[in-house]
Structures are given as structure tokens and as C-alpha cells.
Enzyme design. Structure first.
Site, PDB file in Angstrom:
ATOM      1  N   CYS A 190      47.306 -53.141   3.676  1.00 10.31           N
ATOM      2  CA  CYS A 190      45.885 -53.394   3.952  1.00 10.31           C
ATOM      3  C   CYS A 190      45.140 -52.083   4.114  1.00 10.31           C
ATOM      4  O   CYS A 190      45.502 -51.246   4.961  1.00 10.31           O
ATOM      5  CB  CYS A 190      45.731 -54.242   5.205  1.00 10.31           C
ATOM      6  SG  CYS A 190      43.996 -54.528   5.646  1.00 10.31           S
TER       7      CYS A 190
ATOM      8  N   GLY B 254      45.654 -61.931  -6.371  1.00 13.89           N
ATOM      9  CA  GLY B 254      44.818 -61.999  -5.183  1.00 13.89           C
ATOM     10  C   GLY B 254      43.407 -62.405  -5.500  1.00 13.89           C
ATOM     11  O   GLY B 254      43.097 -63.591  -5.644  1.00 13.89           O
ATOM     12  N   ARG B 255      42.521 -61.423  -5.656  1.00  9.58           N
ATOM     13  CA  ARG B 255      41.089 -61.707  -5.777  1.00  9.58           C
ATOM     14  C   ARG B 255      40.752 -62.621  -6.954  1.00  9.58           C
ATOM     15  O   ARG B 255      39.807 -63.412  -6.882  1.00  9.58           O
ATOM     16  CB  ARG B 255      40.313 -60.402  -5.888  1.00  9.58           C
ATOM     17  CG  ARG B 255      40.287 -59.594  -4.592  1.00  9.58           C
ATOM     18  CD  ARG B 255      39.646 -58.236  -4.786  1.00  9.58           C
ATOM     19  NE  ARG B 255      40.437 -57.387  -5.660  1.00  9.58           N
ATOM     20  CZ  ARG B 255      39.989 -56.304  -6.277  1.00  9.58           C
ATOM     21  NH1 ARG B 255      38.719 -55.946  -6.128  1.00  9.58           N
ATOM     22  NH2 ARG B 255      40.780 -55.577  -7.044  1.00  9.58           N
TER      23      ARG B 255
ATOM     24  N   PRO C  99      48.555 -62.504   0.038  1.00  6.13           N
ATOM     25  CA  PRO C  99      47.939 -62.777   1.342  1.00  6.13           C
ATOM     26  C   PRO C  99      46.571 -62.128   1.412  1.00  6.13           C
ATOM     27  O   PRO C  99      46.430 -60.932   1.151  1.00  6.13           O
ATOM     28  CB  PRO C  99      48.921 -62.129   2.335  1.00  6.13           C
ATOM     29  CG  PRO C  99      49.638 -61.090   1.548  1.00  6.13           C
ATOM     30  CD  PRO C  99      49.694 -61.578   0.133  1.00  6.13           C
ATOM     31  N   MET C 100      45.555 -62.909   1.747  1.00  3.92           N
ATOM     32  CA  MET C 100      44.183 -62.393   1.829  1.00  3.92           C
ATOM     33  C   MET C 100      43.512 -62.935   3.080  1.00  3.92           C
ATOM     34  O   MET C 100      43.474 -64.144   3.293  1.00  3.92           O
ATOM     35  CB  MET C 100      43.382 -62.791   0.578  1.00  3.92           C
ATOM     36  CG  MET C 100      43.859 -62.131  -0.704  1.00  3.92           C
ATOM     37  SD  MET C 100      42.940 -62.718  -2.153  1.00  3.92           S
ATOM     38  CE  MET C 100      43.706 -64.340  -2.403  1.00  3.92           C
TER      39      MET C 100
ATOM     40  N   ASN D 277      51.044 -56.167  -8.411  1.00  3.14           N
ATOM     41  CA  ASN D 277      49.795 -56.736  -7.914  1.00  3.14           C
ATOM     42  C   ASN D 277      48.644 -55.785  -8.244  1.00  3.14           C
ATOM     43  O   ASN D 277      48.790 -54.579  -8.154  1.00  3.14           O
ATOM     44  CB  ASN D 277      49.903 -56.950  -6.391  1.00  3.14           C
ATOM     45  CG  ASN D 277      48.611 -57.380  -5.738  1.00  3.14           C
ATOM     46  OD1 ASN D 277      48.180 -56.778  -4.764  1.00  3.14           O
ATOM     47  ND2 ASN D 277      47.978 -58.411  -6.252  1.00  3.14           N
ATOM     48  N   GLY D 278      47.518 -56.362  -8.650  1.00  4.69           N
ATOM     49  CA  GLY D 278      46.331 -55.562  -8.905  1.00  4.69           C
ATOM     50  C   GLY D 278      45.750 -55.791 -10.276  1.00  4.69           C
ATOM     51  O   GLY D 278      46.395 -55.515 -11.280  1.00  4.69           O
TER      52      GLY D 278
END
Length: 331
Positions: free
Chosen positions: A102, A228-229, A18-19, A204-205
Site C-alpha cells: 500500500c 484491481g482498479r 485487495p482494495m 498485478n498492474g
């Protein structure tokens, strides 16, 4: 087969993180087409939901082709979180996800997002209240801790599992790190090695290539990977990782036709969903990655991130298709 409750996600699912202002329906559609196994909405303020704020309510929009999908909420007030859980359940996602990760100051200063990592008992209490309130499977996304001195994630994982969550996604940084430095997956691997842990653990990451995805899968034993990114302007990362897992071979980078088609589709969907002004504005963060590695692309990018007329944007994209036909892409 990895499952969240009774929801089957495949042998090693790839999840879209989620972003905020990124993982909206237009972008999720592209990621789903490229093989993403499960997606989450942008995070939604519970205070906005219970006040019926337009921006928050719009984020509840989900579509059948996206399923399975999770709606993610954030907040720090018990009463608001519980009321928001009812609203989320009425939207009928497969999963309700709580954002405890977040790192943005305007969220953490209110004790929400990663801010709650400074109060683990409250984190557990809020989670239990939501689990007890809803019929949806509840999952959590969080970080290793607030800072290097408070990496309590191993204890947190056990306590959240004990109150009933069905999966845990962990970003391998502390809140203090924000998105700087290298993500540390060591504690994520330790949680997977904990015999008490029976729920899926998603890492994640920093997963930005098929090779890294495979290395981290093998090294840390996670049940799946959340991206994500690295997916921004690059929805192909999901198909590239899956192809590499299946064959050991790297797919060639997407050609100019694929890039233009994706950007056009994304822009069209964004305008349809948000209206022309906001749809065009929020597309701008994606263009750099859609066209990364193309020689001399700077002038085209200037137009794409400054123009407000849809027809001009579409025409610019078509011109790029012609100019860069057969061009070598440097990733």
C-alpha cells in the site's frame, strides 16, 4: 494446476486485488459470480484488530461462496502482527496475506504497507514471525521497491520464499510511482525465470482488457494475474478474460440489463451489509464504471452519486434500464 500450499486455483487463476473500501463482501460476490478464482478482503489494520475496532473486525466477514479467500493485514509492529495472525486464523480463511505494497502516506509513514520496502530485513523478519505463528498458508503482496533506486524485488522474492511464504503477488510499480505511469512487469518476469523460485508468482498492474491479460501472461510467464482498479464497477472483466483465453474471441460488452442488474445487486448487498447510509455512500465509486460509455448518462450519474433514498436509487436504475434498452455501448 496452480496451488497456494494445497489450495487449487486452476491452470491460470485470476485474482481480485485487495482494495480499501472496494473489495468488500458485496463487491466480492459479484466478482465471484463472474469467474474470479481467488479474492482477498480489504486490507485490515493489525492495530485495529487487536483493539477490536469495529471497522477492522467487520472486514473479517467472509462467506462460504467466496472461497478460497485470503484475509489481508497490514502493520509494522511485530507483537501486533503476530497477535493479529491469531485473530485472522480464527476467522478461517484459506490464506493469510500480508500487505507490503500500500503506497498511501498514512500507512507508509508508520513503516507499514510499502513503507517497509525501506527496511527489507524487517520485512523478512515480520514475515517469518507470521509464518511461524500461523497454520494458514501465508502470502505477500508488495511492489518493485520504494523508488527506482531500490528495486530489490528479486532479492525480496527469494528471501520471502526462504522464510516460508506460499505465493507472492507483485504490483509492477514502486511506492514513489503510486499508481502513475505504466506498470513495469519486467522484474516480475525475471522472478518467474529464477530457477530458485518455486512458489506461484502473480502479476498485478494495468491489466484492463483480455488482450492485455493474454499478452502479459505469455510475455512474463506469471502463474496468474491479480486485477484491481479495472474490476471496479466492472466485475465482468473476469469472465471476459477467461472467455478470450479459451476462444480467442472478445465477448460483447455487458448490455444495459446486465449493468442495471449488477448495480442493483451491488447496492442491495451493500445496504444489507453496511447499513443504508454507508452502503449508499460506498457504492458511489462504482457507478461511473457500471455505466461507462452510455450516451447522455451524466444526469443519471448525478442522481446516483447524490441521492440517499434507496427507493429513489432503485427507481433511477430501472429508468435507465428502459431509456437505454438497445443502446450501443462505447467501451
Amino acid at each position: 494446476m496452480v496451488k497456494i500450499a494445497d489450495i487449487e486455483l486452476g491452470e491460470f487463476p485470476l485474482l481480485l486485488a485487495p482494495m480499501e473500501d472496494v473489495s468488500d463482501p458485496p463487491f466480492r460476490a459479484l466478482c465471484k459470480e463472474q469467474g474470479c478464482d481467488m479474492m482477498y478482503t480489504e486490507f485490515i489494520s493489525v492495530e485495529g484488530l487487536i483493539r477490536d475496532a469495529t471497522k477492522s473486525v467487520e472486514k473479517l466477514d467472509i462467506y462460504d461462496y467466496e472461497r478460497p479467500i485470503g484475509i489481508q493485514i497490514f502493520g509494522a509492529n511485530m507483537e501486533s502482527m503476530v497477535k493479529a495472525a491469531d485473530i485472522v486464523e480464527a476467522a478461517k480463511p484459506e490464506v493469510l496475506d500480508i500487505n507490503f505494497g500500500c503506497p498511501v502516506k498514512k500507512v507508509t509513514c508508520k513503516g507499514a504497507g510499502a513503507g517497509i520496502l525501506q527496511d527489507i530485513p524487517k520485512m523478512v523478519e515480520l514475515t517469518k514471525a507470521i509464518v511461524d505463528r500461523t497454520n494458514l498458508p501465508v502470502t505477500v503482496k508488495t511492489r518493485l521497491g520504494w523508488d527506482d533506486n531500490t528495486k530489490y524485488i528479486e532479492e525480496v522474492a527469494e528471501r520471502l520464499q526462504d522464510v516460508g511464504i506460499k505465493a507472492l503477488s507483485i504490483h509492477g510499480r514502486t511506492r514513489k510511482q503510486m499508481y502513475k505511469g505504466e506498470a513495469d512487469w519486467t522484474l516480475i518476469g525475471a522472478i518467474k525465470d529464477n530457477p530458485r523460485i518455486s512458489i506461484p508468482i502473480f502479476g498485478n498492474g494495468d491489466i484492463d482488457s483480455p488482450q492485455k491479460a493474454e499478452a502479459y501472461r505469455n510475455r512474463y510467464g506469471v502463474d496468474g494475474i491479480m486485477i484491481g482498479r479495472a474490476a471496479i464497477g466492472n466485475p465482468w472483466i473476469f469472465r471476459e478474460i477467461k472467455h478470450y483465453f479459451a476462444t480467442g474471441e472478445l465477448l460483447p460488452p455487458p448490455n444495459i440489463d446486465e449493468r442495471v442488474d449488477a448495480a442493483r445487486d451491488h447496492l442491495r448487498r451493500s445496504i444489507d451489509w453496511k447499513g443504508a447510509k454507508l452502503g449508499i455512500l460506498e457504492m458511489r465509486r462504482h457507478y461511473t464504471n457500471y455505466f461507462r460509455g452510455l450516451p447522455g448518462v451524466k444526469e443519471y450519474r448525478k442522481t446516483l452519486v447524490s441521492e440517499f433514498e434507496p427507493d429513489t436509487l432503485y427507481a433511477t436504475l430501472e429508468e435507465m434500464r428502459t431509456v437505454y434498452e438497445g443502446a450501443e455501448v462505447m467501451m
